[in-house]
Design an enzyme around this catalytic site. Structure first.
Site, PDB file in Angstrom:
ATOM      1  N   CYS A  62      -2.465 -10.364  -2.150  1.00  0.00           N
ATOM      2  CA  CYS A  62      -3.205 -11.481  -1.566  1.00  0.00           C
ATOM      3  C   CYS A  62      -3.845 -11.089  -0.230  1.00  0.00           C
ATOM      4  O   CYS A  62      -3.652  -9.986   0.275  1.00  0.00           O
ATOM      5  CB  CYS A  62      -2.255 -12.659  -1.342  1.00  0.00           C
ATOM      6  SG  CYS A  62      -0.977 -12.306  -0.116  1.00  0.00           S
ATOM      7  N   ALA A  65      -1.503  -9.917   2.469  1.00  0.00           N
ATOM      8  CA  ALA A  65      -1.112  -8.516   2.264  1.00  0.00           C
ATOM      9  C   ALA A  65      -2.203  -7.587   2.790  1.00  0.00           C
ATOM     10  O   ALA A  65      -1.917  -6.533   3.369  1.00  0.00           O
ATOM     11  CB  ALA A  65      -0.839  -8.245   0.792  1.00  0.00           C
ATOM     12  N   ARG A  96       5.612  -0.179   3.884  1.00  0.00           N
ATOM     13  CA  ARG A  96       4.430   0.631   3.597  1.00  0.00           C
ATOM     14  C   ARG A  96       4.402   2.003   4.276  1.00  0.00           C
ATOM     15  O   ARG A  96       3.430   2.712   4.170  1.00  0.00           O
ATOM     16  CB  ARG A  96       3.176  -0.177   3.941  1.00  0.00           C
ATOM     17  CG  ARG A  96       2.112   0.036   2.910  1.00  0.00           C
ATOM     18  CD  ARG A  96       0.976  -0.937   2.975  1.00  0.00           C
ATOM     19  NE  ARG A  96      -0.131  -0.406   2.207  1.00  0.00           N
ATOM     20  CZ  ARG A  96      -1.205   0.138   2.730  1.00  0.00           C
ATOM     21  NH1 ARG A  96      -1.338   0.208   4.031  1.00  0.00           N
ATOM     22  NH2 ARG A  96      -2.154   0.609   1.958  1.00  0.00           N
ATOM     23  N   HIS A 195      -8.603  -7.853   4.066  1.00  0.00           N
ATOM     24  CA  HIS A 195      -9.153  -6.751   4.868  1.00  0.00           C
ATOM     25  C   HIS A 195     -10.349  -7.261   5.671  1.00  0.00           C
ATOM     26  O   HIS A 195     -10.472  -7.007   6.866  1.00  0.00           O
ATOM     27  CB  HIS A 195      -9.639  -5.595   3.986  1.00  0.00           C
ATOM     28  CG  HIS A 195      -8.616  -5.062   3.031  1.00  0.00           C
ATOM     29  ND1 HIS A 195      -8.937  -4.650   1.753  1.00  0.00           N
ATOM     30  CD2 HIS A 195      -7.279  -4.876   3.161  1.00  0.00           C
ATOM     31  CE1 HIS A 195      -7.845  -4.217   1.145  1.00  0.00           C
ATOM     32  NE2 HIS A 195      -6.824  -4.347   1.971  1.00  0.00           N
TER      33      HIS A 195
END
Lengths: 479, 519
Positions: A62, A65, A96, A195
């Site tokens: 999503c 994220a 991550r 992003h």
């Protein structure tokens, strides 16, 4: 022995067979995302960046994220608040491997999880008051924090909170940047919009509200690394090459990055973009606003590294160009030795890739350098411009799948029997159970770095250890 | 630039060696001094020391709003885990799709197994108009592609905030023939802003049971000799559920686990991918209504479910993640009481062997101070076992812990002289625990992988005994319940203690003494 039993699969027919399983409405929609690459194609002939179909087991995440997990999270000297219920920050907590160096909890916070832990009353009465308090407490307990970001979870946008007002007020009060990010998970269709929203937040709340450091002295060789999240140290094994050719990396976005590096970025002579998908937005903005050119590069595998180093050097003077040649020559013996060692073990092996928004094309030549072949590739959250950049890397006949469903990927892999599947953690064990070697290509399977020459040696070693491990040979019981 | 490279084909350096090479060390130093504009080393050191102080602890404990490194997840992952313990069941999470990617990833990283679940992939338009169409299309797609025997529906906070009505939506989807009318689609509302994963577990189990048992009270439901058992959200479920079944076999009693993930989360590698494996069947779930009793292994995972079982006329019994000798005794005695069968001799023998092992090792455990964190039930079970070993549980912490839980822990502590220095911290997080450990030191921490940062900061060794364990492999395949499980836990603790002693006595010429061959 090669595991590929089926070398002559009729891929077009396979796509149609797999689509048969869908109810009609969904079949029509999914058909547009699957294709076999044609000769001389300008793009991959698939639709992209549209909504996933409900109930099909998309692999996508999503917007939160994409913002907290990808773009903002790695900025190490800031605290990123997962604003809303406890889960989002919990699941993405330290998940991550964005490597950084710092005193965690004191001047860096990358592997910690901060949340406003919404309760029912926060949903009903709004969470702005709590957010004020959260920021005050953070600033008191972590006085060395250089900035705070507010990463919105789904409820924030639904209950009408005004996090921008809180951010403005608190920023004035504590004298540090406080950045609201509207990355609620229901926005957009995947990580990708996250992003973009994160990029825009840097534009509006960092560039517009802060200045480069007063004592920062520019040189003609100042560049940035944009879109490298330092997974397993990727940005470091890239930076070292750029420094070796005589450039000065003034900022890393965002792996091992800092607030100051963001602020100083408008001083760069060139922005170098690795992950185009997640950070092209800010590069384009800086081109317009500050007249800073940007260039995409690819540090996966020696062919692309050499090409990229030459392209980067071409933007500078002869000294840098000479240095680039020297650096390429310096690493060549090591590259030759890596290829001499691993290519005989990997030559002709077939790979199917399914990753995010960059690697499905960017890693292809690294495999080619080892004599391996890509028979299928696809992206979770690419846009059309990514699919236009893809035919440059893969050949006619390659199966292309956009936002593939777990069902489709399983059927494709089952029929095409590659020697290696290169995808993510949710896919890993599915294919290992089928007896197929697998490498996680988001996290490098906890290995890495894979970028740069130092990373290529690790990449080659890892592909070999996956494919040539003896475990595959004992899978079938003799009784 | 020297011509000698650190990296080579002969000996490929991984990240943990590569970045220690001098060229990288120099690069890091340069980045730090020229570009990061960080605080001075002296200032960082000063603040670092301050974070370890009583003054800092007071400020840290005065926090009212921010939660830092909590020991809890949100409801839907617990609901998903619960659903995955039923045969052929596909969890369907109604709401934003990113959540499902997170749950699957989290569970997969712990169990090292595939984890299947779908999302209804709601986006902005669904936020405005509701997610009914997502439910209708989603159920049809999931049913057609993944051929489940049951689809269990739960919600993300997005669907909860906009107020989607699962019961109505599912009925609507059935009317539209997304799935056959008689196909089981149990559901549970699982808002992330209420409770945590253990509440989600409770909600989903209750949702599934009420789907097959009906919602109405019926104290006169006819009963059989069967006993149901609900394990709760448990990272060691693979080992533990199998151990429970073995114990039931020794007893010769009909024990029905409700939600058994042990096979689904431990499938073999033989060339065939099993999307579903094992689990409580639909027939067994229906039959379970007639069990004479239902046992919960984790009280805080089953508050509503046990109430629901009571309303069906069942006896209920609850435990708090029973570990160790006496907790296992209590479990077995309860099984004996409910079944009318004596505890079998074979289990008595196992008990004796466990006690023997504890006696063999007690010198290394006596008086050792521990911090314990995790879910409320785990903390209770672990505390009890530590007391039994002569160890001292000092800080017991659970973000999901309530006032009631704190009292319960205190009662356990009060039951032993070894509990005198212990205190329970409900609703607190691992950043609180950091302050507690710095200001009141312990010898060992028991928790999960997230504790490794505490271990690094405080230098107190960590023992991983609860979910999630991402950075050690396969421990979840071994039980922690039953006498056999207690033995495993004992060995894990002892190994860490011995490794710690060795690691602190291994400098030649300085600490040659105490580096003992025989311990």
């Amino acid at each position: 022995m090669s595991l590929s039993e089926n070398t002559t699969v009729d891929v077009k027919n396979l796509v149609n067979e797999v689509l048969e399983a869908y109810p009609e409405k969904s079949r029509k929609r999914r058909a547009k995302h699957l294709n076999v690459l044609e000769a001389e194609a300008k793009d991959c002939g698939v639709k992209s960046n549209v909504k996933s179909i409900p109930g099909v087991m998309t692999i996508r995440g999503c917007a939160y994220a994409g913002s907290k997990g990808v773009v903002w999270g790695p900025i190490k000297d800031m605290i990123h608040i997962s604003h809303g219920p406890v889960g989002c920050g919990y699941y993405s907590w330290s998940g991550r491997r964005n490597y950084y160096i710092g005193d965690t909890g004191v001047d860096s916070w990358g592997t910690m999880h901060f949340t406003s832990d919404f309760q029912e009353k926060d949903i009903v009465f709004g969470g702005d008051k709590k957010l004020h308090k959260v920021i005050e407490e953070i600033n008191e307990l972590f006085p060395l924090v250089n900035g705070i970001s507010i990463q919105s979870e789904c409820p924030i946008g639904l209950i009408g909170d005004d996090i921008e007002a809180v951010a403005r007020a608190k920023s004035a009060e504590i004298g540090k940047p406080v950045i609201p990010v509207r990355c609620e998970g229901f926005r957009g269709v995947s990580q990708s919009l996250g992003h973009h929203i994160a990029n825009d937040a840097i534009r509006d709340w960092v560039f517009e509200k802060t200045e480069p450091k007063a004592d920062f002295v520019s040189t003609p060789y100042d560049v940035t690394i944009i879109g490298d999240y330092n997974i397993g140290g990727d940005a470091w094994s890239s930076r070292i090459l750029l420094e070796e050719i005589g450039l000065r990396v003034i900022a890393q976005w965002s792996g091992d990055g800092t607030m100051a590096e963001l602020e100083n970025t408008p001083k760069a002579k060139v922005n170098l973009i690795h992950c185009y998908r997640s950070m092209n937005y800010i590069a384009r903005h800086m081109e317009e606003k500050y007249n800073i050119p940007w260039m995409e590069y690819n540090f996966f595998g020696p062919s692309q590294i050499a090409e990229s180093l030459r392209k980067i050097a071409a933007l500078f003077d002869d000294k840098i160009k000479e240095n680039a040649e020297k650096v390429i020559a310096r690493y060549q013996p090591m590259v030759d030795a890596v290829i001499a060692k691993y290519k005989p073990r990997l030559d002709g092996k077939k790979v199917m890739i399914y990753v995010g928004g960059l690697r499905p094309r960017h890693v292809v030549d690294a495999y080619h350098d080892l004599g391996m072949e890509i028979i299928g590739t696809g992206y979770e959250f690419a846009h059309n411009d990514d699919y236009q950049r893809t035919p440059h890397y893969v050949k006619e006949g390659t199966l292309i799948y956009d936002d593939v469903t777990a069902f489709e990927l399983e059927k494709f892999v089952e029929a095409m029997r590659p020697d290696l599947v290169a995808s993510g953690i949710k896919e890993k064990y599915v294919f290992q159970k089928m007896g197929l070697p697998f490498r996680q290509m988001h996290s490098w399977d906890y290995s890495g770095p894979y970028h740069g020459y130092d990373g290529f040696a690790i990449f080659a070693r890892d592909m070999d250890l996956a494919i040539n491990n003896p475990v595959w040979g004992v899978m079938k019981a003799p009784f | 630039m020297t011509d000698k490279l650190s990296q080579s084909a002969d000996k490929v350096l991984d990240h943990y060696t590569l970045f220690r090479q001098p060229e990288y060390a120099a690069m890091f130093e340069k980045k730090k001094t020229e570009f990061e504009y960080g605080h001075s080393d002296e200032e960082v050191a000063r603040v670092s020391e301050w974070t370890k102080s009583e003054d800092y602890k007071a400020k840290n404990f005065a926090r009212e709003a921010v939660v830092i490194n909590p020991t809890k997840a949100c409801q839907p992952i617990g609901a998903m885990f619960a659903a995955q313990g039923f045969e052929g069941t596909l969890p369907f999470v109604h709401g934003s799709q990113g959540c499902v990617a997170y749950y699957r990833t989290h569970l997969t990283r712990h169990f090292k197994e595939p984890n299947s679940a779908v999302s209804s992939s709601m986006t902005e338009d669904a936020a405005v108009f509701g997610g009914l169409n997502n439910m209708i299309d989603g159920l049809a797609n999931a049913y057609a592609l993944y051929k489940p025997k049951m689809i269990a529906v739960m919600t993300t906070c997005m669907a909860e905030v906009i107020g989607d009505d699962l019961q109505g939506f599912i009925a609507n989807a059935k009317n539209k023939e997304s799935v056959p009318a008689d196909f089981p689609v149990p559901f549970a509302h699982t808002p992330a802003f209420v409770g945590s994963h253990i509440v989600g577990y409770d909600n989903m189990i209750k949702g599934i049971l009420s789907n097959f048992w009906g919602n109405s009270e019926n104290f006169d439901t006819p009963k059989t000799e069967q006993i149901n058992l609900i394990p709760g959200f448990d990272g060691f479920a693979v080992g533990n559920n199998r151990e429970l079944k073995r114990i039931a076999g020794e007893f010769g009693l009909k024990l029905q686990i409700l939600s058994d993930v042990s096979d689904n989360f431990d499938t073999p590698m033989d060339g065939e991918y099993r999307m579903y494996d094992g689990g409580t069947t639909i027939e067994e779930t229906k039959e379970a209504l007639h069990a004479k009793a239902t046992i919960s292994m984790q009280e805080y995972n089953t508050t509503q479910t046990l109430q629901f079982c009571k309303e069906k006329g069942q006896d209920v019994a609850k435990f708090n993640y029973p570990m160790g000798v006496t907790a296992t005794d209590e479990l077995l005695l309860k099984l004996a009481e409910l079944s009318g069968k004596p505890v079998p001799a074979s289990l008595k023998l196992e008990r004796g062997r466990l006690v023997d092992a504890i006696a063999d090792s007690h010198t290394h455990l006596h008086g050792k101070r521990f911090a314990v964190y995790g879910d409320p039930d785990f903390c209770l079970g672990m505390t009890k076992f530590l007391l039994e070993l002569g160890a001292e549980p000092v800080h017991i912490l659970s973000t999901s812990g309530s006032k009631k839980w704190e009292k319960q822990v205190q009662k356990v502590l009060d039951g032993s002289p070894f509990g005198a220095s212990g205190a329970a911290h409900g609703g607190k997080d691992l950043w609180h625990l950091r302050s507690l450990i710095f200001t009141d030191k312990v010898d060992y921490i028991i928790g999960n992988s997230y504790g490794k940062y505490l271990e690094r900061d405080t230098k107190v060794p960590l023992i991983r005994l609860t979910y999630p364990i991402f950075d050690r492999h396969h421990h979840h395949r071994y039980p922690t319940w039953g006498y056999q499980g207690a033995l495993n836990v004992l060995v894990r603790i002892l190994d860490r203690i011995f490794e710690d002693i060795d690691a602190n006595t291994n400098i030649v010429g300085q600490t040659d003494y105490s580096f003992d061959l025989i311990r």
